[in-house]
Design a protein around this motif. Sequence first.
Motif, mmCIF file in Angstrom:
data_model
loop_
_atom_site.group_PDB
_atom_site.id
_atom_site.type_symbol
_atom_site.label_atom_id
_atom_site.label_comp_id
_atom_site.label_asym_id
_atom_site.label_seq_id
_atom_site.Cartn_x
_atom_site.Cartn_y
_atom_site.Cartn_z
ATOM 1 N N ASN A 110 0.834 -1.206 0.000
ATOM 2 C CA ASN A 110 0.000 0.000 0.000
ATOM 3 C C ASN A 110 0.866 1.252 0.000
ATOM 4 O O ASN A 110 0.633 2.195 -0.767
ATOM 5 C CB ASN A 110 -0.919 -0.024 1.226
ATOM 6 C CG ASN A 110 -2.037 1.000 1.130
ATOM 7 O OD1 ASN A 110 -2.115 1.766 0.180
ATOM 8 N ND2 ASN A 110 -2.910 0.999 2.122
ATOM 9 N N GLY A 113 2.230 2.237 -3.224
ATOM 10 C CA GLY A 113 1.279 2.728 -4.199
ATOM 11 C C GLY A 113 0.972 1.755 -5.322
ATOM 12 O O GLY A 113 0.691 2.170 -6.455
ATOM 13 N N LYS A 115 -0.884 -0.813 -7.854
ATOM 14 C CA LYS A 115 -2.205 -0.742 -8.487
ATOM 15 C C LYS A 115 -3.065 -1.946 -8.143
ATOM 16 O O LYS A 115 -4.271 -1.940 -8.394
ATOM 17 C CB LYS A 115 -2.038 -0.661 -10.001
ATOM 18 C CG LYS A 115 -1.272 0.561 -10.494
ATOM 19 C CD LYS A 115 -1.077 0.489 -12.000
ATOM 20 C CE LYS A 115 -0.262 1.655 -12.516
ATOM 21 N NZ LYS A 115 -0.040 1.553 -13.989
#
Length: 324
Positions: A110, A113, A115
């Motif tokens: 997380n 970042g 996807k």
Amino acid sequence: MTITQAKHVPLVAVIGATGIQGTSVIKALSESGKGYRVRGFSRDITKAAAEAVEKLGVEMVEINLVVENKEAVYKAFAGANYAFLVTNFWEHMSPEKELSEGKMLVDAANAAGVKGIIWSGLPPVKKISSGKNTNVVHCDNKTLIAEYGRASGIPFVDIQAGFYASNLVGYFPLLAKQPDGTYALTCPVKPTTIFPVIDMENDYGLYVRRVLEMSVFPDGLELYTSGEDITAEEMARQLSQVTERKVIFKQITTEEFTKNFAAVGVPLGVATDAAAGFWEFFNEFGYYGGRSTISSREGLARTSRTFAEFAKGVPWSKVLAALK
């Protein structure tokens, strides 16, 4: 296209790059016509398995994925577009350790970042059994981590691991030599119980590749993996054909299985709860709680191997000679 270092293709972080599942994921991605960068995590990148993976073009990172090493773990995920996450309960057999490390991996992905996260899950035993089977921690821990991952807000896919075909030749005491010199496949389930058997090393990664190559990352998807759904007695029959030895299926009690499991070094409490408890669930509700694996196999890049195809690649003379 093989695995590449080209910056324009997605970077996939793969936990356990030298383990059965991680190796399978990397193999499947290396076979794809699409390009991938792959970053593999391993505690020891000098071992032969790590060097073999590196030769495929994988960026290997030496790291111990424990909570005490949290800062380094977060850094290891930096720049990743997707993450394949897996925990190994049987390595330490601590529910608390597995849960804390699994949540840390979600948090690290997380923070990077990503996807999308692809999680290696197991059937939610407590949920499927409506609370009847409550001690199968190696499954329900995976469910708790999956719930944590979904709540993180990251697009999340749960690819649940089927019954390892390699269980018959490895850690689990499923094959036994009989007093008359024949052999038995021993499990505490009915002969007609259906096993979603999968050659994990060769085929599990196909499911991960299927998800990554969908037009839109399928947030919330659950896949139930298997190469073939086959009954216990049919597995024994096919083993007889492949080994050219008499192999029967023998239904044993959960108490007998627990004793056999503890005999290979598993603590008795874990053998009772995590192992025997799962077989009781499996026998009553089915491995995936009655959910079909057919739709999960649709769209794979190639056909998954059957149990017989797996069995033909096993050195049975050596395996059977080692049985007492």
